[in-house]
Design an enzyme around this catalytic site. Structure first.
Site, PDB file in Angstrom:
ATOM      1  N   GLU A 168       0.836  -1.226   0.000  1.00 48.21           N
ATOM      2  CA  GLU A 168       0.000   0.000   0.000  1.00 48.21           C
ATOM      3  C   GLU A 168       0.858   1.258   0.000  1.00 48.21           C
ATOM      4  O   GLU A 168       0.514   2.251   0.644  1.00 48.21           O
ATOM      5  CB  GLU A 168      -0.933   0.031   1.217  1.00 48.21           C
ATOM      6  CG  GLU A 168      -2.055  -0.955   1.190  1.00 48.21           C
ATOM      7  CD  GLU A 168      -2.769  -0.989  -0.126  1.00 48.21           C
ATOM      8  OE1 GLU A 168      -2.842   0.058  -0.806  1.00 48.21           O
ATOM      9  OE2 GLU A 168      -3.246  -2.060  -0.510  1.00 48.21           O
TER      10      GLU A 168
HETATM   11  C1  FAD Z   1       2.943  -9.723   0.093  1.00 44.28           C
HETATM   12  C2  FAD Z   1       2.666  -8.588  -0.833  1.00 44.28           C
HETATM   13  C3  FAD Z   1       1.354  -8.279  -1.140  1.00 44.28           C
HETATM   14  C4  FAD Z   1       1.072  -7.237  -2.031  1.00 44.28           C
HETATM   15  N1  FAD Z   1      -0.213  -6.992  -2.403  1.00 44.28           N
HETATM   16  C5  FAD Z   1      -0.461  -6.159  -3.447  1.00 44.28           C
HETATM   17  C6  FAD Z   1      -1.766  -6.058  -4.025  1.00 44.28           C
HETATM   18  O1  FAD Z   1      -2.722  -6.674  -3.551  1.00 44.28           O
HETATM   19  N2  FAD Z   1      -1.923  -5.285  -5.121  1.00 44.28           N
HETATM   20  C7  FAD Z   1      -0.886  -4.586  -5.669  1.00 44.28           C
HETATM   21  O2  FAD Z   1      -1.100  -3.904  -6.676  1.00 44.28           O
HETATM   22  N3  FAD Z   1       0.345  -4.634  -5.139  1.00 44.28           N
HETATM   23  C8  FAD Z   1       0.580  -5.412  -4.056  1.00 44.28           C
HETATM   24  N4  FAD Z   1       1.848  -5.499  -3.527  1.00 44.28           N
HETATM   25  C9  FAD Z   1       2.902  -4.676  -4.086  1.00 44.28           C
HETATM   26  C10 FAD Z   1       3.365  -3.585  -3.148  1.00 44.28           C
HETATM   27  O3  FAD Z   1       2.358  -2.617  -2.982  1.00 44.28           O
HETATM   28  C11 FAD Z   1       4.676  -3.028  -3.708  1.00 44.28           C
HETATM   29  O4  FAD Z   1       5.656  -4.039  -3.525  1.00 44.28           O
HETATM   30  C12 FAD Z   1       5.084  -1.730  -3.061  1.00 44.28           C
HETATM   31  O5  FAD Z   1       4.177  -0.718  -3.380  1.00 44.28           O
HETATM   32  C13 FAD Z   1       6.484  -1.271  -3.478  1.00 44.28           C
HETATM   33  O6  FAD Z   1       6.714  -1.429  -4.849  1.00 44.28           O
HETATM   34  P1  FAD Z   1       8.025  -2.209  -5.328  1.00 44.28           P
HETATM   35  O7  FAD Z   1       8.039  -3.514  -4.615  1.00 44.28           O
HETATM   36  O8  FAD Z   1       8.042  -2.268  -6.798  1.00 44.28           O
HETATM   37  O9  FAD Z   1       9.211  -1.338  -4.792  1.00 44.28           O
HETATM   38  P2  FAD Z   1       9.911  -0.086  -5.526  1.00 44.28           P
HETATM   39  O10 FAD Z   1       8.895   0.818  -6.063  1.00 44.28           O
HETATM   40  O11 FAD Z   1      10.937  -0.605  -6.449  1.00 44.28           O
HETATM   41  O12 FAD Z   1      10.589   0.632  -4.276  1.00 44.28           O
HETATM   42  C14 FAD Z   1      11.732   0.067  -3.612  1.00 44.28           C
HETATM   43  C15 FAD Z   1      12.079   0.960  -2.428  1.00 44.28           C
HETATM   44  O13 FAD Z   1      12.422   2.252  -2.906  1.00 44.28           O
HETATM   45  C16 FAD Z   1      11.629   3.249  -2.290  1.00 44.28           C
HETATM   46  N5  FAD Z   1      11.299   4.277  -3.286  1.00 44.28           N
HETATM   47  C17 FAD Z   1      10.734   4.117  -4.497  1.00 44.28           C
HETATM   48  N6  FAD Z   1      10.576   5.304  -5.106  1.00 44.28           N
HETATM   49  C18 FAD Z   1      11.045   6.237  -4.272  1.00 44.28           C
HETATM   50  C19 FAD Z   1      11.137   7.663  -4.315  1.00 44.28           C
HETATM   51  N7  FAD Z   1      10.679   8.362  -5.341  1.00 44.28           N
HETATM   52  N8  FAD Z   1      11.688   8.290  -3.247  1.00 44.28           N
HETATM   53  C20 FAD Z   1      12.117   7.607  -2.174  1.00 44.28           C
HETATM   54  N9  FAD Z   1      12.049   6.276  -2.082  1.00 44.28           N
HETATM   55  C21 FAD Z   1      11.510   5.580  -3.105  1.00 44.28           C
HETATM   56  C22 FAD Z   1      10.394   2.551  -1.751  1.00 44.28           C
HETATM   57  O14 FAD Z   1       9.898   3.198  -0.592  1.00 44.28           O
HETATM   58  C23 FAD Z   1      10.921   1.161  -1.446  1.00 44.28           C
HETATM   59  O15 FAD Z   1      11.427   1.117  -0.131  1.00 44.28           O
HETATM   60  C24 FAD Z   1       2.138  -6.490  -2.587  1.00 44.28           C
HETATM   61  C25 FAD Z   1       3.461  -6.801  -2.241  1.00 44.28           C
HETATM   62  C26 FAD Z   1       3.727  -7.835  -1.400  1.00 44.28           C
HETATM   63  C27 FAD Z   1       5.163  -8.168  -1.101  1.00 44.28           C
END
Ligand code: FAD
Length: 592
Positions: free
Chosen positions: A435
């Site tokens: 989220e």
């Molecule tokens: C168990 C699980 C359930 C999930 N359920 C859902 C679901 O139901 N539906 C859905 O759509 N998604 C779901 N997700 C996805 C989840 O919402 C994302 O993993 C999350 O939003 C982060 O995206 P990412 O993993 O691609 O990380 P990235 O976007 O690659 O980010 C990696 C890190 O970099 C940081 N970061 C990124 N951009 C910036 C910035 N501009 N400035 C500072 N820091 C930054 C982030 O805070 C994070 O710590 C789920 C994930 C998991 C693991």
């Protein structure tokens, strides 16, 4: 095996003695008489203790399985889900026009805490369904509403939320899933979504996927994203289940926790989708879902800390190790219980004071949502919009810390799976990530919410704190133990806000480098305010001489602990914030 008992008395205290819901003028709150909410919470507590909590470990150990394209949930989940459904819990705070019970959000949140504490993985099937309900209810056409809402409200069908793709997490502008218009009002959806919680399972007849996708030819990036309903099975004109739609499960993820919830890769292959809201304006309805989900994740953060704390408190009273420094407390036994040791007490007080403060903060937030929705109160809407990233980020960060502290009380036994303490820590960890990872919540707070409407909402928050202090500083004890530290903490928050206002445009890195500290600083001030309000309510009850005196004394003592031992963290966060970005950005990327 861990146990769980619903904190109905604490929930009742917040609802009736702090928020005074039954006396509020919010439409629908007149139904929330103490006897009624007590009966609802007791009933939810029974289901949680007897049915949901015993399956928590089962879900963790068995996990979900994918066989021949079909996902199976752990043993007992389907039966438990059916009991949740049959009890009408799915539609507790949903619109009666679609079969819901129309209860206020504040009651839904109180019940939500109980179900999450008992079994978060199972509760997520219900939570995502509620999210899909809210997005459709607020933004879809009447036809889509009448097709989908009654089934979602009844729990016969469940919902999911599909944003994430392999190359697109935080940055939704990178989305590739496409939606091609068919000329008959429908769209053909193709692409891959990953990490879809409750993405497939055997609990419901149909699964309604809420999918973000881009309509070719639309604006670039985030501005070209639209929201679609994509059902697993198409729905016939008479509402019955039709043919299988073009969506299939690619795999389910192996993950750190919430094993009982199926996190799926979903492949969309020219699946039929129905537009929700307007073309290219998908973020609006998705944000309805996400804001609700963010508050729910805030609940998950403290609800798991609450369940972990309960077990740590029991263990600390039972486990015999060492003797109290002030003299033997258990002369009949070979050693004293852990609870005699001040460091164990510190840990339990950290946990207890966080959980109870977070509970009050969340229910206050839920009551602001009710005011915004039912009274069309723009100020309440502005305030909850400001506080949403704080509730999500602070509660989940602290919830994880507290689950770890609860595990620590068990020593090595906490690291062994048998006690269940490791599961709490593993399960709650995701709340810091999904989220919108907490770093993003902090950015949202500092970059968007703080200055929203000219800073009107943060000013309203400061006024609220000031007014509470002014109205109550005639009470010497309250003033010394609660209002004075609250005032100091609120000043730290104001100083940090001023720093961001001054630096934000001039040197954005200074603001961004301090965003996480600001979110925590804000969270502490909110919990400080909640504790001051709870201490006031408990003090009033003691003065009136009614009710359980020990309960109220415990509240005040727990609040004093928070003010003395947790709230001073605001000074540290302010110092970090005002040190700026220089030390943070000092190294070149290749020096890491
Ligand atoms: C168990 C699980 C359930 C999930 N359920 C859902 C679901 O139901 N539906 C859905 O759509 N998604 C779901 N997700 C996805 C989840 O919402 C994302 O993993 C999350 O939003 C982060 O995206 P990412 O993993 O691609 O990380 P990235 O976007 O690659 O980010 C990696 C890190 O970099 C940081 N970061 C990124 N951009 C910036 C910035 N501009 N400035 C500072 N820091 C930054 C982030 O805070 C994070 O710590 C789920 C994930 C998991 C693991």
């Amino acid at each position: 095996m861990p146990t769980y008992s619903a904190p109905t008395k604490d929930l009742q205290f917040v609802l009736h003695e702090v928020l005074k819901v039954a006396k509020s003028d919010v439409p629908g709150y007149d139904e929330l008489a103490p006897e009624f909410t007590s009966a609802v919470l007791e009933e939810a507590g029974k289901l949680a203790t007897d049915v949901l909590a015993p399956l928590n470990v089962v879900g963790d150990r068995e996990g979900c399985t994918l066989e021949n394209g079909v996902v199976r949930t752990p043993t007992g989940f389907k039966d438990a889900y059916n009991q949740v459904k049959a009890g009408g819990w799915m539609g507790l705070d949903c619109d009666p026009d679609y079969g819901g019970q129309g209860m206020p959000h504040v009651l839904g949140s109180a019940v939500g805490e109980i179900f999450v504490s008992a079994n978060m993985a199972l509760n997520m099937y219900q939570g995502l369904t509620h999210g899909a309900y809210s997005a459709i209810h607020a933004h879809a056409s009447d036809e889509l509403k009448s097709t989908y809402l009654p089934k979602l409200v009844a729990g016969t069908w469940t919902g999911t939320m599909n944003l994430t793709e392999p190359q697109c997490g935080t940055d939704l502008g990178l989305m590739r899933t496409k939606a091609e218009e068919q000329g008959d009002g429908t769209y053909r959806i193709s692409g891959q979504k990953i990490f879809v919680s409750a993405g497939d399972h055997d609990l419901s007849e149909n699964i309604i996927h809420m999918v973000l996708a881009k309509i070719p030819g639309g604006p670039e990036g985030i501005k070209g994203v639209s929201l679609f309903i994509v059902p697993k099975f198409l729905v016939n004109d008479n509402g019955s289940i039709g043919a299988r739609n073009g969506v299939s499960v690619g795999s389910i993820e192996e993950k750190m926790g919430i094993h009982g919830n199926a996190t799926c890769v979903l492949n969309y292959d020219e699946a039929t989708g129905y537009l929700v809201g307007e073309q290219h304006k998908g973020l609006r309805p998705m944000f309805t879902m996400m804001n609700e989900a963010r508050l729910s994740v805030g609940i998950q953060g403290y609800a798991l800390a609450s369940a972990a704390y309960q077990n740590a408190a029991i263990y600390a009273n039972e486990r015999l190790q060492g003797r109290a420094a002030t003299g033997v407390k258990n002369p009949g036994g070979p050693a004293d219980p852990l609870i005699v040791h001040p460091d164990i007490r510190r840990s339990l007080m950290d946990q207890k004071s966080f959980v109870e403060g977070a509970r009050a903060f969340t229910l206050w937030g839920a009551s602001l949502i009710d005011q915004a929705l039912k009274n069309s109160d723009d100020d309440a809407e502005g305030l909850i919009s400001l506080l949403t990233p704080v509730i999500k980020g602070f509660h989940s960060d602290k919830g994880f810390d507290m689950a770890i502290q609860a595990q620590q009380v068990f020593g090595g036994h906490g690291y062994i799976e048998e006690t269940g303490m490791s599961q709490f820590a593993r399960d709650v960890r995701i709340t810091q990530i999904y989220e919108g990872a907490n770093g993003i919540q902090a950015l949202d707070l500092v970059g968007r919410k703080l200055g929203q409407d000219g800073g009107k909402h943060v000013m309203a928050f400061f006024e609220l704190v000031k007014a509470f202090i002014k109205d109550n500083n005639g009470d010497e004890g309250l003033s010394r133990d609660f209002l004075t530290p609250l005032k100091a903490a609120s000043k730290d928050l104001q100083a940090a806000a001023m720093y961001f206002m001054a630096e934000g445009v001039k040197n954005p890195d200074n603001a961004l480098a301090g965003s996480n500290d600001f979110m925590h600083l804000f969270g502490h001030v909110c919990l400080g305010l909640m504790w001051a309000q709870m201490a006031k309510a408990a003090g009033d009850a003691l003065t009136s001489g009614t009710g359980d005196k020990d309960f109220y004394r415990t509240k005040i003592a727990t609040g004093r602990y928070y003010m003395a031992r947790q709230l001073p963290a605001t000074a540290m966060h302010l110092a970090r914030i005002t040190s700026g970005a220089d030390t943070v950005m000092a190294l070149a990327a290749n020096e890491f």
